[in-house]
Design an enzyme around this catalytic site. Structure first.
Site: not given
Lengths: 193, 251
Positions: A175, A177, A77
């Protein structure tokens, strides 16, 4: 494997740490240059505003350290955006690793882009086992312009670089994650680079 | 293309899910972590946890719950309910929440929106607005919709956008609990007048309601509770139907 998440005071790094835990790896949070230099893999996170994040990097001397790293580094990001030449956010000079600039989406679309969008034109081992047009979670108001180092592209107002690679440096605008099981695969791929 | 989001909302009391849930394959329906994981597997795009206790004692329990959710769930989630300070938000984000939602506290002290956006970025600041249409005018209500104000919904929404909100979660009190559909006219107006994403809330009863709010209501996301919790609308089926109607969703 020694996995270090650069902890310079920016963003939600717990999520990244937990994502690696779910894959069975322990990630260390650190801003200690020695710790970062000796890591096998480095994650450069970032959520928040670019100029203040860059200020924090400078205060800890990480702005000069990061471009010299030799092991695989993954910017996520804002981390990825700070690895570019320049970002319009706070008119901030970046680390200059990726030869591209970061601009703001126009008022023709809702800003931030928030939610799940597809990544395509995938070009790196980072995306091994990931199919074209897979959905990833994105939250951002600024985007990196398409360039030779683009390894994934996404459409939102325009076609932009949603992932970049230069030698051992990788960056994703999305992202991984927070992108479900497919995002986890990308993190796993990064660990095997 | 950016997809429309489907967001289940879970009410939390003392770290446990309160509204009854009816998932056959769930061992403990009161466990927010297990429920959240289940929803992630079903294809929910995000989750919202609304802390309805929000007392000081409950706050620590909620923080712990947030940590456990972040540990085990790999989709984004928002935490709301009783949040009124930068420190509280800091603690929630540090424990792994992706976004926070503020409501009455923003009305009481609008500067809070600026403070949160400046410190943590607009992307994690959701401003929730409960409003009721009275004689053709949409008025903001506080404290879970119990206290009416003279504040106009659209003016307030514009103000919080200017102050740095990253998203609006609009609940129509006229529609909430009715299962008669979302407040699409007001939602469409919000979407036209603002340039940040709008989450529709209140009124979901069937699949058509979701189709309508994404088309007529121009919503970017739709939030619901009971229709998901009681399995009335399974999320995978909902998304397939939306896709059939040419609405972009993540399948």
């Amino acid at each position: 494997m020694k996995l270090v998440i650069i902890d310079y005071g920016a963003g939600n790094i717990k999520s990244i740490q937990f994502a690696f835990n779910r894959l069975g790896y322990e990630a260390i949070l650190s801003k200690n240059p020695e710790e970062i230099k000796t890591a096998d893999k480095v994650i450069f996170p970032g959520v928040g505003e670019a100029s203040s994040a860059m200020k924090m990097l400078k205060e800890s001397g990480l702005d000069t350290l990061i471009p010299t790293l030799k092991q695989p580094v993954l910017g996520i990001c804002l981390g990825m955006q700070l690895m570019c030449l320049h970002t319009e956010e706070g008119d901030t000079k970046g680390l200059g690793i990726f030869q591209t600039k970061v601009k703001r989406f126009s008022q023709n679309v809702k800003v931030p882009q928030m939610g799940w969008n597809v990544i395509k034109e995938l070009k790196s081992d980072l995306f091994k086992g990931i199919k074209e047009n897979e959905y990833m979670y994105l939250v951002h108001s600024y985007y990196a312009e398409h360039c030779d180092e683009t390894i994934a592209a996404t459409d939102y107002e325009i076609n932009y670089a949603s992932a970049l690679q230069h030698e051992n440096f990788y960056g994703t605008q999305f992202h991984p994650e927070k992108s479900g099981n497919e995002g986890a695969k990308i993190l796993q791929n990064f660990l095997t680079l | 293309m950016l997809t429309k989001r489907i967001i289940p909302c879970l009410d939390i009391k003392n770290g446990r899910t309160v509204k009854g849930v009816n998932f056959v394959d769930l061992r403990d329906a009161g466990d927010p972590v297990e429920l959240a994981k289940q929803y992630a597997d079903y294809g929910a795009d995000e989750l919202v946890f609304l802390d309805i206790t929000a007392t000081l004692e409950a706050r620590a329990t909620t923080l712990e719950m947030v940590l456990h959710v972040a540990e085990q769930v790999n989709i984004p989630f928002t935490v709301g309910g009783g949040i009124s300070s930068v420190e509280h938000v800091d603690a929630l984000l540090k424990n792994g929440a992706d976004k926070v939602s503020i409501n009455s506290s923003a009305v009481k002290r609008p500067e809070l929106v600026n403070e949160l956006a400046d410190k943590f970025g607009s992307q994690c600041v959701v401003v929730a607005i409960d409003a009721k249409e009275i004689d053709g005018a949409w008025k903001v209500h506080l404290a879970g919709g119990t206290i009416p104000t003279e504040i106009d919904l659209f003016e307030w929404a514009k103000e919080v956008e200017e102050r740095g909100a990253g998203e609006i979660l609009f609940t129509s009190m006229n529609h909430d609990g009715t299962k008669g559909g979302f407040a699409n006219k007001a939602l469409a107006r919000l979407s036209e007048e603002l340039n940040i994403p709008i989450i529709a809330s209140g009124g979901a009863g069937n699949v058509q309601h979701f189709i309508d709010t994404f088309t007529i209501g121009k919503s970017d996301a739709a939030l619901a509770a009971s229709v998901f919790h009681f399995g009335e609308i399974p999320i995978p089926d909902l998304k397939k139907e939306l896709k059939k109607h040419n609405i972009e969703v993540r399948l």
